[in-house]
Enzyme design. Sequence first.
Site, PDB file in Angstrom:
ATOM      1  N   LEU A 107       4.106   9.085  -4.655  1.00 22.20           N
ATOM      2  CA  LEU A 107       3.613   9.773  -5.759  1.00 22.20           C
ATOM      3  C   LEU A 107       2.147  10.292  -5.354  1.00 22.20           C
ATOM      4  O   LEU A 107       1.964  11.567  -5.472  1.00 22.20           O
ATOM      5  CB  LEU A 107       3.455   8.967  -7.229  1.00 22.20           C
ATOM      6  CG  LEU A 107       3.324   9.711  -8.364  1.00 22.20           C
ATOM      7  CD1 LEU A 107       4.686  10.640  -8.345  1.00 22.20           C
ATOM      8  CD2 LEU A 107       3.631   8.733  -9.587  1.00 22.20           C
ATOM      9  N   TYR A 166       6.374  -8.017 -11.715  1.00 17.55           N
ATOM     10  CA  TYR A 166       6.400  -6.708 -11.626  1.00 17.55           C
ATOM     11  C   TYR A 166       5.839  -5.840 -13.036  1.00 17.55           C
ATOM     12  O   TYR A 166       4.843  -5.182 -13.238  1.00 17.55           O
ATOM     13  CB  TYR A 166       7.141  -5.782 -10.768  1.00 17.55           C
ATOM     14  CG  TYR A 166       6.873  -4.314 -10.794  1.00 17.55           C
ATOM     15  CD1 TYR A 166       5.935  -3.835  -9.884  1.00 17.55           C
ATOM     16  CD2 TYR A 166       7.732  -3.481 -11.585  1.00 17.55           C
ATOM     17  CE1 TYR A 166       5.702  -2.534  -9.974  1.00 17.55           C
ATOM     18  CE2 TYR A 166       7.674  -2.195 -11.327  1.00 17.55           C
ATOM     19  CZ  TYR A 166       6.690  -1.640 -10.599  1.00 17.55           C
ATOM     20  OH  TYR A 166       6.416  -0.416 -10.678  1.00 17.55           O
TER      21      TYR A 166
HETATM   22  N1  LIG Z   1       8.795   4.782  -7.029  1.00 25.91           N
HETATM   23  C1  LIG Z   1       9.332   4.539  -8.099  1.00 25.91           C
HETATM   24  O1  LIG Z   1      10.611   4.871  -8.556  1.00 25.91           O
HETATM   25  C2  LIG Z   1       8.634   4.254  -9.308  1.00 25.91           C
HETATM   26  C3  LIG Z   1       9.068   3.981 -10.599  1.00 25.91           C
HETATM   27  C4  LIG Z   1       8.398   3.770 -11.748  1.00 25.91           C
HETATM   28  C5  LIG Z   1       7.150   3.412 -11.703  1.00 25.91           C
HETATM   29  N2  LIG Z   1       6.302   4.090 -10.408  1.00 25.91           N
HETATM   30  C6  LIG Z   1       4.882   3.901 -10.500  1.00 25.91           C
HETATM   31  O2  LIG Z   1       4.504   5.049  -9.907  1.00 25.91           O
HETATM   32  C7  LIG Z   1       3.578   4.635  -9.076  1.00 25.91           C
HETATM   33  C8  LIG Z   1       3.415   5.319  -7.762  1.00 25.91           C
HETATM   34  O3  LIG Z   1       4.121   4.598  -7.185  1.00 25.91           O
HETATM   35  P1  LIG Z   1       5.020   5.060  -5.635  1.00 25.91           P
HETATM   36  O4  LIG Z   1       6.484   5.326  -5.863  1.00 25.91           O
HETATM   37  O5  LIG Z   1       4.191   6.303  -5.141  1.00 25.91           O
HETATM   38  O6  LIG Z   1       4.852   3.854  -4.864  1.00 25.91           O
HETATM   39  P2  LIG Z   1       4.238   3.581  -3.487  1.00 25.91           P
HETATM   40  O7  LIG Z   1       4.985   4.490  -2.660  1.00 25.91           O
HETATM   41  O8  LIG Z   1       4.600   1.987  -3.011  1.00 25.91           O
HETATM   42  O9  LIG Z   1       2.660   3.792  -3.244  1.00 25.91           O
HETATM   43  C9  LIG Z   1       1.884   2.827  -3.741  1.00 25.91           C
HETATM   44  C10 LIG Z   1       0.750   2.999  -2.947  1.00 25.91           C
HETATM   45  O10 LIG Z   1      -0.405   2.027  -3.466  1.00 25.91           O
HETATM   46  C11 LIG Z   1      -0.767   1.566  -1.919  1.00 25.91           C
HETATM   47  N3  LIG Z   1      -1.270   0.092  -2.258  1.00 25.91           N
HETATM   48  C12 LIG Z   1      -0.821  -0.993  -2.568  1.00 25.91           C
HETATM   49  N4  LIG Z   1      -1.711  -2.181  -2.570  1.00 25.91           N
HETATM   50  C13 LIG Z   1      -2.899  -1.451  -2.339  1.00 25.91           C
HETATM   51  C14 LIG Z   1      -4.311  -1.833  -2.350  1.00 25.91           C
HETATM   52  N5  LIG Z   1      -4.439  -3.310  -2.276  1.00 25.91           N
HETATM   53  N6  LIG Z   1      -5.357  -1.239  -2.337  1.00 25.91           N
HETATM   54  C15 LIG Z   1      -5.008   0.257  -2.248  1.00 25.91           C
HETATM   55  N7  LIG Z   1      -3.923   0.773  -2.083  1.00 25.91           N
HETATM   56  C16 LIG Z   1      -2.564  -0.031  -2.297  1.00 25.91           C
HETATM   57  C17 LIG Z   1       0.277   1.536  -1.058  1.00 25.91           C
HETATM   58  O11 LIG Z   1      -0.181   1.218   0.305  1.00 25.91           O
HETATM   59  P3  LIG Z   1       0.495   0.984   1.340  1.00 25.91           P
HETATM   60  O12 LIG Z   1       1.268   1.998   2.086  1.00 25.91           O
HETATM   61  O13 LIG Z   1      -0.309   0.545   2.618  1.00 25.91           O
HETATM   62  O14 LIG Z   1       1.610  -0.178   1.174  1.00 25.91           O
HETATM   63  C18 LIG Z   1       0.972   2.559  -1.292  1.00 25.91           C
HETATM   64  O15 LIG Z   1       0.635   3.867  -0.624  1.00 25.91           O
HETATM   65  C19 LIG Z   1       3.045   3.253  -9.161  1.00 25.91           C
HETATM   66  O16 LIG Z   1       2.195   3.054 -10.423  1.00 25.91           O
HETATM   67  C20 LIG Z   1       4.278   2.713  -9.571  1.00 25.91           C
HETATM   68  O17 LIG Z   1       4.238   1.651 -10.181  1.00 25.91           O
HETATM   69  C21 LIG Z   1       7.076   4.300  -9.387  1.00 25.91           C
END
Ligand SMILES: NC(=O)c1ccc[n+]([C@@H]2O[C@H](COP(=O)([O-])OP(=O)(O)OC[C@H]3O[C@@H](n4cnc5c(N)ncnc54)[C@H](OP(=O)(O)O)[C@@H]3O)[C@@H](O)[C@H]2O)c1
Length: 290
Positions: A12, A124
Site C-alpha cells: 500500500l 495481529y
Molecule cells: N495486504 C493486505 O491484504 C491487507 C489487508 C488488510 C489490512 N492491511 C493493512 O494495510 C496496511 C498496509 O499493508 P501492506 O499490505 O502494504 O503491508 P506490507 O506490504 O507488509 O507493508 C508494510 C510495510 O511496513 C514496514 N514495516 C514493518 N515494520 C516496520 C517498522 N518497525 N518500521 C518501519 N516500517 C516497518 C514493512 O517494511 P519491510 O518491507 O522492511 O518489512 C513494509 O514495507 C497495513 O496497515 C495492513 O495492516 C493489508
Amino acid sequence: MKILVVGSAGHLGAAVAAQFAATCDVTTTTRADLDVRDHRAVQAVVDQVRPGVVINCSAYTDVDGAEDEPVEALNVNAFAVRVLADAARAAGAAFVHYSTDFVFDGTLDRPHTEEDQPNPRSTYACSKLVGEWFAREADRHYVLRVESVFGSSAPHDSPRRTSVDRIVDSVLHGVEAAVFVDRTVSPSYGHDVARATQALLDRQAPYGLYHCVNSGSCTWEALAREVGRQLGVEPRLKLVRMTDAKLRAQRPQYCALSNEKLSAAGVPMSTWQDAIARYLQARRPASSRP
Ligand SMILES: NC(=O)c1ccc[n+]([C@@H]2O[C@H](COP(=O)([O-])OP(=O)(O)OC[C@H]3O[C@@H](n4cnc5c(N)ncnc54)[C@H](OP(=O)(O)O)[C@@H]3O)[C@@H](O)[C@H]2O)c1
C-alpha cells in the site's frame, strides 16, 4: 501540501506514495530510514519534514507470525501508531492510518459497517484494533480499513506478493492456485485505496473511520474464476476450506465490508470486478494494450 508517507516500501505504501507524488511534495520513509518503533526518530522526522499529512503505511503484517511475536506486533501496529498520531497532532498535520477487516470475528451474515462491534480473534487483529484506537489521538484522522489488497508492485517471484496477487499470478501463468472457498472478502485494489485516501483529504471529508474497499464481495475462489473469465482461460484451482488450512491465527470467515460511508462522503469505489479488469489491463505489456 507536504505529505509524509511512512512504510512506503510496502504494497500500500508504494501505491500511496505514487498517488500523491503526482500533485504533492512527498517525503517517503522505509523501515531502513525510519523504524517506527524508535519513538524519538519518528518525532525527529516529523519535526524535520513538517508535513501537512502523515500517512502511516507501516505495519507488522505477518498474521500467523504475530501469534509467536505479540510484543513485536503490538509495538509496530499499536504503540508506534500512537507515537505517529501524537507527532501528527503536535505538528498540526492530519493523520491517515490503515486497518483491517480482521478486527471483526466474521460471524455476521451481511457486509460489516463502521458501526459494527469489532471482536478480534488473533494477536495481529488485536494489535490492529488497538492501533485504530491510538490513531484517534490525532484529532484530524482517517482510519481506513482495507481487505485483501492487490495490485502490488513487488516482483512476481517475490514472497512479498499479496495473497490476491499470487492468485492472479497463478491464473495468468496457468499454475494451480490454492483458494479458499468459504472466506468472503471485499477485495481492495491498492491504487483505488490510494486514490480514495487522496480524495478524502482533498474533499476535507469528515474525519473518522471508513471501510475503504472495492464494492461487492467474493470468495477467493470466485475471484480466481472472475480473473479466469476476464482472461478467457479456465483457472486451475485447488479448493481449500478454512478449517482444512490449519492456519495458526484465526481469520474471519464472512468479512464483506460495506463502503457506503465512504461513498456518502463523496468517494465512491468501483466494483472489485472493475478493479480486477483495470489491474489486469495495467499488467499487460504496454505494446499489447488497446
Ligand atoms: N495486504 C493486505 O491484504 C491487507 C489487508 C488488510 C489490512 N492491511 C493493512 O494495510 C496496511 C498496509 O499493508 P501492506 O499490505 O502494504 O503491508 P506490507 O506490504 O507488509 O507493508 C508494510 C510495510 O511496513 C514496514 N514495516 C514493518 N515494520 C516496520 C517498522 N518497525 N518500521 C518501519 N516500517 C516497518 C514493512 O517494511 P519491510 O518491507 O522492511 O518489512 C513494509 O514495507 C497495513 O496497515 C495492513 O495492516 C493489508
